[in-house]
Design a protein around this motif. Sequence first.
Motif, PDB file in Angstrom:
ATOM      1  N   VAL A  30      47.410   6.456  16.475  1.00 47.48           N
ATOM      2  CA  VAL A  30      47.362   5.625  14.797  1.00 47.48           C
ATOM      3  C   VAL A  30      46.239   5.426  14.417  1.00 47.48           C
ATOM      4  O   VAL A  30      44.884   5.762  14.694  1.00 47.48           O
ATOM      5  N   ILE A  46      52.024  -0.721  13.078  1.00 45.71           N
ATOM      6  CA  ILE A  46      52.450   0.164  13.997  1.00 45.71           C
ATOM      7  C   ILE A  46      53.909  -0.075  14.784  1.00 45.71           C
ATOM      8  O   ILE A  46      54.036  -1.274  15.023  1.00 45.71           O
ATOM      9  N   LYS A  71      49.682   8.948  12.975  1.00 41.56           N
ATOM     10  CA  LYS A  71      50.511   8.011  12.170  1.00 41.56           C
ATOM     11  C   LYS A  71      49.482   7.144  11.427  1.00 41.56           C
ATOM     12  O   LYS A  71      48.779   6.404  11.880  1.00 41.56           O
ATOM     13  N   CYS A  73      48.322   3.863   9.603  1.00 36.08           N
ATOM     14  CA  CYS A  73      48.752   2.390   9.865  1.00 36.08           C
ATOM     15  C   CYS A  73      48.051   1.652   9.285  1.00 36.08           C
ATOM     16  O   CYS A  73      47.116   0.813   9.521  1.00 36.08           O
ATOM     17  N   SER A  77      54.250  -2.919   7.084  1.00 35.21           N
ATOM     18  CA  SER A  77      55.478  -2.352   7.196  1.00 35.21           C
ATOM     19  C   SER A  77      56.586  -3.214   6.591  1.00 35.21           C
ATOM     20  O   SER A  77      56.149  -4.334   5.704  1.00 35.21           O
ATOM     21  N   TYR A 108      57.518  -3.740  13.524  1.00 31.88           N
ATOM     22  CA  TYR A 108      56.209  -3.184  13.466  1.00 31.88           C
ATOM     23  C   TYR A 108      55.390  -4.307  13.681  1.00 31.88           C
ATOM     24  O   TYR A 108      55.745  -5.723  13.531  1.00 31.88           O
ATOM     25  N   ASN A 110      50.808  -5.663  13.808  1.00 30.53           N
ATOM     26  CA  ASN A 110      49.523  -5.404  13.277  1.00 30.53           C
ATOM     27  C   ASN A 110      48.447  -5.961  13.976  1.00 30.53           C
ATOM     28  O   ASN A 110      48.645  -6.873  14.869  1.00 30.53           O
TER      29      ASN A 110
END
Length: 512
Positions: A30, A46, A71, A73, A77, A108, A110
């Motif tokens: 990430v 995430i 990914k 991040c 989300s 998700y 954080n």
Amino acid sequence: MKFKLAFILLGLTTSIFGQNLIINTASGKVEGTANEDKTIAIFKGIPFAAPPVGNLRWKAPQPVKSWEGIKNCTAFSASPMQAPPAPFFCWSEEFIIPKEPISEDCLYLNVWSGAKSNKEKRPVLVYIYGGGFRSGGAACAIYDGEAMAKKGVVLVSINYRVGVFGFLAHPELSAESGKNSSGNYALMDMIAALKWVQKNIEAFGGDADNVTIAGQSAGAFGVNYLVATPHTKGLIHRAIAESGGSFVQNPLRPNVNMKAAEELGIKYAKTLNCNNLAELRAKSAEEIQKSQGGLSSPIVDGYIMPEGIFEIFAKGKQNDIPTIVGWNEDDRIGSPAAKAEVFKEQMTKRFGGSVADFLKVYPAETDEQAAKSQIALGRDETFGIQDYIWAKMQTQTGKSKAFVYNFNRKLPAYTPETEFGAFHTGEVPYAYNNLHTVKRPWEVVDFKIADTMSSYWVNFAKTGNPNGKGLPDWKTYATTDEQVIIFDKTIESKPLPSKPQMAFWEKYFTGK
């Protein structure tokens, strides 16, 4: 590169691209970013579980599918499915989720961390939002984790399913679960996030063996359930609950058992003209949301919650961990409506022979007095008594200490029309040192309260004791003297101010 970051977080592989960091989690790499002064690493969005959509709607959260590559991040989300957010009552836009995105695909979390390496083992604080279990999300401005990360914790904020998406029970759902239960998907989401923390937080400089769960309102109710359930053994080590718990019958959260919850689920399906689970899952998320039906609170399902919270604590079966609980002076939902005589008539019908005892602690000789009593009643019955009994039962059946607070600082308002006092949720920007996220005419004393309160929270996450150098002494709660700390222009420990009211409700609910 014109600057050098003050930290380097080391996962299995870590790279720095400008201000961005790459961390290797159990599911894949990430990429996050740094805050403005390059002292805090920030990762948003995430995934901690597979999207709960299609056939995964109303199922326990499933593992994330691993991904190739990196990914991104760096943005929150989607918030969980819920009604469109809009400011109301005392809650301005800083207290509610962004208008978009909102989606079923919401599982998700954080992370904010100031660790210089993955060897630091900083205490972890996992924040669970409120919203009545019908709304809310981790992207609210007041939940920003940067300030707390600067004080030494790794802050994690999580999403969980709300409303009917998080709590629908149905016989078909119970049958397919393999556990003969259904309905507590929101709690399962929280547990799945905590399992993610166990697997991954070391890569962010956190200590998986020192995890504090914290939440406000429905988030505090969630913390209460997580402390009580056997499914969090080893996942949590301390708890903070702000204005919420579920020890006694709550007027907003009636206790519902598995059978009753399933019957409600059947009735709900009929409102959507659905005869079975397949038809329910075929409905769009928008159709489900618009229906405005179904359960929106946890249930005693025999699996996630084998018994009610009161029974679990009474038997000493809870996670025996240090706990902070408290409530606000103006914690309430709505405003007083009844005049004195009407209020007394209503309470006489409700309490019968006990009404004289009730009116001793909630007097109503004048309309003004009745209005104040109705505010206090809404606070005490909905929030205060839950946290009071929580502290008391933890002290009686557990070995770990409890600390109790009352937040009494009346938040500054721009106009008299926006004056709600020490309102429900008003303490959150103080507790996480986030006054800068709220548009208010703050005074010097407010920043002092916020710095002190957030320091207590950080100290507690570190050691299980909120006290520290330079802070007013916060006395441990004990049934002998019932000391609580008061957060106001002056911060000090005092005997519980609402003891007479708490005594009334304790006798009313428990007979003791």
